[in-house]
Enzyme design. Structure first.
Site, PDB file in Angstrom:
ATOM      1  N   THR A   1      -5.698   7.920  -8.644  1.00 40.91           N
ATOM      2  CA  THR A   1      -5.016   8.324  -7.400  1.00 40.91           C
ATOM      3  C   THR A   1      -4.305   7.122  -6.785  1.00 40.91           C
ATOM      4  OG1 THR A   1      -5.276   9.614  -5.374  1.00 40.91           O
ATOM      5  CG2 THR A   1      -7.001   8.014  -5.833  1.00 40.91           C
ATOM      6  N   ASN A   2      -3.925   7.211  -5.521  1.00 34.77           N
ATOM      7  CA  ASN A   2      -3.281   6.077  -4.832  1.00 34.77           C
ATOM      8  C   ASN A   2      -3.738   6.057  -3.377  1.00 34.77           C
ATOM      9  OD1 ASN A   2      -1.407   7.833  -3.265  1.00 34.77           O
ATOM     10  ND2 ASN A   2      -0.695   8.316  -5.335  1.00 34.77           N
ATOM     11  N   HIS A   3      -3.191   5.128  -2.599  1.00 31.31           N
ATOM     12  CA  HIS A   3      -3.702   4.908  -1.236  1.00 31.31           C
ATOM     13  C   HIS A   3      -3.159   5.874  -0.181  1.00 31.31           C
ATOM     14  CE1 HIS A   3      -5.862   1.301  -2.245  1.00 31.31           C
ATOM     15  NE2 HIS A   3      -4.792   0.751  -2.769  1.00 31.31           N
TER      16      HIS A   3
END
Ligand code: C5P
Length: 404
Positions: free
Chosen positions: A208-210
């Site tokens: 995933t990412n932030h």
């Protein structure tokens, strides 16, 4: 644009009250009918005579005129007004507004007002930054009060920081935008992708990412507040949509987001905003069982590209619809954003850079540059994500009007 609009201008006790004189003059020049209301403290900063002369109406301070017993009805003033604008709004007044204190005419009018309310805060930088003030501002924002953010600059105290009231010209611009938005978005449909995606590796792990979805949800609320019907395709986030005008479609992976978004695009939204931080790659294969640690050596994970939703919509774009993308860059921001605008056939791209302090993931603030297809580039200052959302909605409105 303000012709015939009824504006009650509340003036509170701040040194910025002197700017309220110019503000009244500009509002009247734009065709608005203005009734000025002042707190006792405001009278020490600017005289009621000045404000009455400029507004061409008696200034209201007390609940009644002690000489003849005339009652200044806060209820009828609240009904008369198309907008209740408080400029400057002191820390004291906005705290009372947030808690429902009703100890002067201005505050009772606020509690009675049926019309939209906008405030232009003005105070010293430490008062503005104080958690109490920020909490009060958030409370008011959540209740639908439009906040015309103060600027950073030299303050009356000689200190430099955020707290200086927006200039009268800027307040008039914000007021016009408020009235313009009121009608324009009713009946429009907006499709919005927000948040991150999760690409599962096995039943336990994912890529995933932030992204937290803060900017995307602020945008959804801004569109909905203007009356648009919003279809929100949301990756996994911990934010809840507030407005009844928002329909949330929860998805997890990039593939699910692409499927849902492309299906909704077929239902002809007027505006599509691709705000989601979609994974560009996903594991070639999802393992059914948890992957065990190898005894030695590296573990190579094969990734394959996901569907680029923005580019896919770019290829099937319908006439008279508008698509807007986002570009979060870490280097050469403008060049990369312009390239994406062309490649994905977008009408506008909202660019922010992780090189900018206070911008990007997880922060409550953002600083964006809006680049439209005609090459016009507008860079804003560092603002709350809610305020940035309003700027984006306003710019999209302008672009839509050009298309008509
Ligand atoms: O190429 P990049 O991912 O930086 O482009 C960002 C823009 O493209 C954003 O508007 C994002 O929502 C959109 N995008 C998309 N689908 C993807 C990747 C990005 O819609 N798979």
């Amino acid at each position: 644009m303000l012709k015939g609009k009824h504006i009650v201008l509340g003036v509170t006790g701040s040194i910025a009250a002197y700017k309220a004189a110019t503000l009244v003059r500009l509002l009247v020049k734009e065709g608005a009918e203005v009734k000025v209301m002042m707190t006792e403290m405001a009278k020490h900063f600017i005289t009621p005579l000045t404000m009455a002369t400029l507004s061409k109406n008696p200034v209201l301070v007390e609940f009644y005129n002690p000489e003849n017993g005339d009652w200044n009805s806060h209820v009828s003033l609240g009904i008369w007004a198309d907008l209740f604008l408080i400029a400057p709004a002191s820390a004291n007044t906005l705290a009372k507004m947030a808690t429902g204190v009703a100890d002067n005419l201005l505050l009772t009018t606020y509690l009675s007002a049926k019309c939209p309310v906008a405030i232009a805060p003005a105070m010293d930088l430490d008062m503005y930054a104080h958690v109490a003030t920020q909490t009060n501002l958030n409370t008011l924002r959540e209740r639908g009060v439009a906040i015309i953010e103060p600027e950073s600059g030299e303050l009356a105290s000689g200190l430099i920081g955020k707290g200086r009231m927006e200039e009268p010209e800027g307040i008039v611009r914000a007021v016009k935008a408020l009235f313009a938005r009121e009608g324009a978005w009713k009946g429009r449909r907006v499709l919005l992708t927000v948040g991150p995606t999760r690409e599962e590796i096995d039943p336990v792990r994912y890529i995933t990412n932030h992204s937290t979805g803060k900017m995307g949800y602020a945008l959804a609320e801004a569109f909905a507040d203007q009356g648009a019907q919003v279809e929100l395709v949301s990756g996994p986030v911990s934010i809840k949509a507030q407005s009844p005008n928002i329909t949330v479609h929860n998805v997890v992976s990039a593939a699910q987001m692409a499927e849902k978004t492309l299906a909704l695009y077929e239902t002809c939204p007027d505006v599509t905003v691709l705000c989601a931080a979609v994974a560009d790659y996903t594991p070639a294969e999802r393992q059914d069982q948890k992957i065990k640690r190898e005894k030695k050596g590296a573990y190579a994970l094969e990734l394959v590209p996901t569907v680029d939703i923005a580019a896919a919509i770019g290829q099937i774009k319908k006439p008279n619809t508008l698509t807007v993308g986002f570009a979060l860059e870490t280097n050469d921001a403008v060049a990369h954003a312009q390239d994406k605008l062309q490649r994905k056939n977008l009408d506008m791209i909202v660019m922010n850079s992780l090189e900018d302090p206070g911008a990007g993931f997880a922060t409550d603030t953002n600083r964006v540059t809006l680049i439209s297809r005609d090459g016009e580039t507008r860079t804003g200052s560092l603002k709350s994500k809610q305020q940035v959302a309003l700027d984006i909605v306003q710019r999209i409105d302008e672009l839509l009007c050009c298309k008509d």
